[in-house]
Design a protein around this motif. Structure first.
Motif, PDB file in Angstrom:
ATOM      1  N   THR A  30       0.777  -1.162   0.005  1.00 17.27           N
ATOM      2  CA  THR A  30      -0.039  -0.043  -0.020  1.00 17.27           C
ATOM      3  C   THR A  30       0.862   1.033   0.148  1.00 17.27           C
ATOM      4  O   THR A  30       0.505   2.248  -0.526  1.00 17.27           O
ATOM      5  N   ALA A  31       2.157   1.220   0.384  1.00 20.77           N
ATOM      6  CA  ALA A  31       2.749   2.727   0.620  1.00 20.77           C
ATOM      7  C   ALA A  31       3.277   3.029  -0.657  1.00 20.77           C
ATOM      8  O   ALA A  31       2.652   4.040  -1.020  1.00 20.77           O
ATOM      9  N   ASP A  32       3.868   2.150  -1.768  1.00 18.45           N
ATOM     10  CA  ASP A  32       4.017   2.593  -2.979  1.00 18.45           C
ATOM     11  C   ASP A  32       3.591   1.843  -4.151  1.00 18.45           C
ATOM     12  O   ASP A  32       4.016   1.847  -5.032  1.00 18.45           O
ATOM     13  N   ASP A  33       2.569   0.815  -3.691  1.00 16.70           N
ATOM     14  CA  ASP A  33       2.106  -0.267  -4.400  1.00 16.70           C
ATOM     15  C   ASP A  33       3.036  -1.233  -5.028  1.00 16.70           C
ATOM     16  O   ASP A  33       2.971  -1.837  -6.117  1.00 16.70           O
ATOM     17  N   THR A  34       4.012  -1.171  -4.308  1.00 20.78           N
ATOM     18  CA  THR A  34       5.137  -2.288  -4.681  1.00 20.78           C
ATOM     19  C   THR A  34       5.423  -3.357  -3.402  1.00 20.78           C
ATOM     20  O   THR A  34       5.686  -2.781  -2.514  1.00 20.78           O
ATOM     21  N   VAL A  35       5.324  -4.531  -3.859  1.00 23.81           N
ATOM     22  CA  VAL A  35       5.495  -5.711  -2.803  1.00 23.81           C
ATOM     23  C   VAL A  35       6.918  -6.024  -2.951  1.00 23.81           C
ATOM     24  O   VAL A  35       7.514  -6.465  -3.950  1.00 23.81           O
ATOM     25  N   VAL A  36       7.951  -5.939  -2.170  1.00 21.10           N
ATOM     26  CA  VAL A  36       9.263  -6.294  -2.168  1.00 21.10           C
ATOM     27  C   VAL A  36       9.459  -7.872  -1.403  1.00 21.10           C
ATOM     28  O   VAL A  36       9.228  -8.112  -0.318  1.00 21.10           O
TER      29      VAL A  36
END
Length: 348
Positions: A30-36
């Protein structure tokens, strides 16, 4: 774990690694729409016919598709091939492709792309185990491909799972240099990669089965697992596979979702059976009964393992059956008895 996996002699099989999420599922990305996602190894190449590395495969699994896929229960189901037929002698496979499938460059998948891909695998040694039975492959028409094998290969349909289908036009335009580029038909596009640090993936909005739920994915390499675990705790990594020893600060925290999964590892003790007294079957059986596998599991694997009964495992070997496997559970008295029968009443 309830599963008894395998061991030929008397050691143990490690059956657990753990996947932890740095954010709760509803918060991930949800933060930058990127899952790490943590990756344990550097990337080698984005060329599928030049590598079998797990790190590279983690990209291929998202970017490319294969003719077939295998479900968790071992059933082979269609992917790019909607159906197939097998000749009576099991030496000819005819695959009928899904029509209208698009590569990420906009090109439509054809039988020619499948033939081209297989030719690359046949010409390079990396995937030899999965293609060395192929005698010929040809396009019957735009959406039909025929494979001719030189020997009966029961797992051939499973092997096709390991062979991503490439766009012939894309590879040709790159003059064959796709070490840092990719163009598949899968749910994600490769947008950039630094082989030493990270691969960046973005959702394929035109994916034939519908857009993926997660917009962007970063597959991040971190050389030190302790550093990676810290990044998981701080939320810089969302998903990480870790060893049981790293769970101290993770397990029990409501910040993480932890899943224990069975690995493909079997720890064994290999011995030379041509040298006395190890050439005596009774001695070898005594050794198996003399090893306290449960204690080894608790000390060496921190409880995350199960006693093994065969070297083959039901987790990674099709058709494994333990019904006739002898149970060599820890039994010192039985070990002494067998040593005595072997002519070593006072031990070795």
């Amino acid at each position: 774990m309830k599963r008894e996996i395998s061991l030929l002699l008397a050691m143990v099989m490690c059956v657990s690694t753990l996947v932890a999420c740095g954010k709760k599922p509803e918060e991930a990305g949800t933060a930058d729409d990127t899952v790490v996602v943590y990756t344990a190894d550097i990337f080698n190449t984005m060329n599928p016919y030049e590598t079998t590395a797990n790190s590279d495969q983690s990209v291929f699994d998202q970017v490319y598709e294969t003719l077939t896929v295998t479900q968790d229960d071992g059933t082979v189901v269609p992917c790019l091939a909607r159906e197939w037929t097998v000749s009576e002698d099991c030496l000819e496979y005819v695959f009928h492709l899904e029509e209208g499938v698009k590569f990420h460059n906009g090109e439509t998948l054809t039988a020619g792309d499948v033939v081209f891909s297989m030719e690359q695998y046949l010409a390079n040694p990396a995937k030899n185990n999965f293609v060395n039975m192929i005698e010929a492959v040809e396009a019957i028409d735009a959406n039909t491909v025929r494979f001719v094998l030189d020997k009966v290969t029961p797992l051939f349909l499973v092997y096709t799972n390991e062979l991503p289908i490439l766009s012939e036009k894309f590879v040709t335009e790159k003059n064959g240099d796709i070490s840092e580029a990719a163009c598949g038909t899968g749910p994600y596009r490769l947008t950039s990669i630094d082989l030493a640090t990270a691969a960046m993936l973005e959702r394929n909005e035109d994916y034939r089965l519908g857009p993926a739920a997660i917009s962007k994915v970063e597959l991040r390499y971190i050389g030190d697992k302790s550093t990676a675990a810290v990044q998981l705790e701080t939320g810089d990594i969302d998903v990480m596979r870790m060893d049981p020893s790293q769970l101290v600060n993770i397990e029990g925290s409501d910040k993480f979702t932890v899943e224990t999964v069975q690995t493909l590892k079997t720890a064994i003790l290999a011995i030379n059976t041509t040298v006395a007294p190890l050439d005596n079957k009774l001695v070898r059986q005594a050794m198996s009964y003399a090893v306290d596998k449960n204690s080894i599991i608790m000390v060496a694997y921190e409880g995350y393992a199960a006693p093994a009964r065969l070297q083959a495992s039901d987790a990674n070997c099709f058709g494994v059956d333990f019904s006739d496997a002898e149970d060599f559970s820890y039994n010192p008295e039985k070990a002494r008895q067998l040593l005595s029968e072997a002519g070593y009443p006072n031990g070795l």
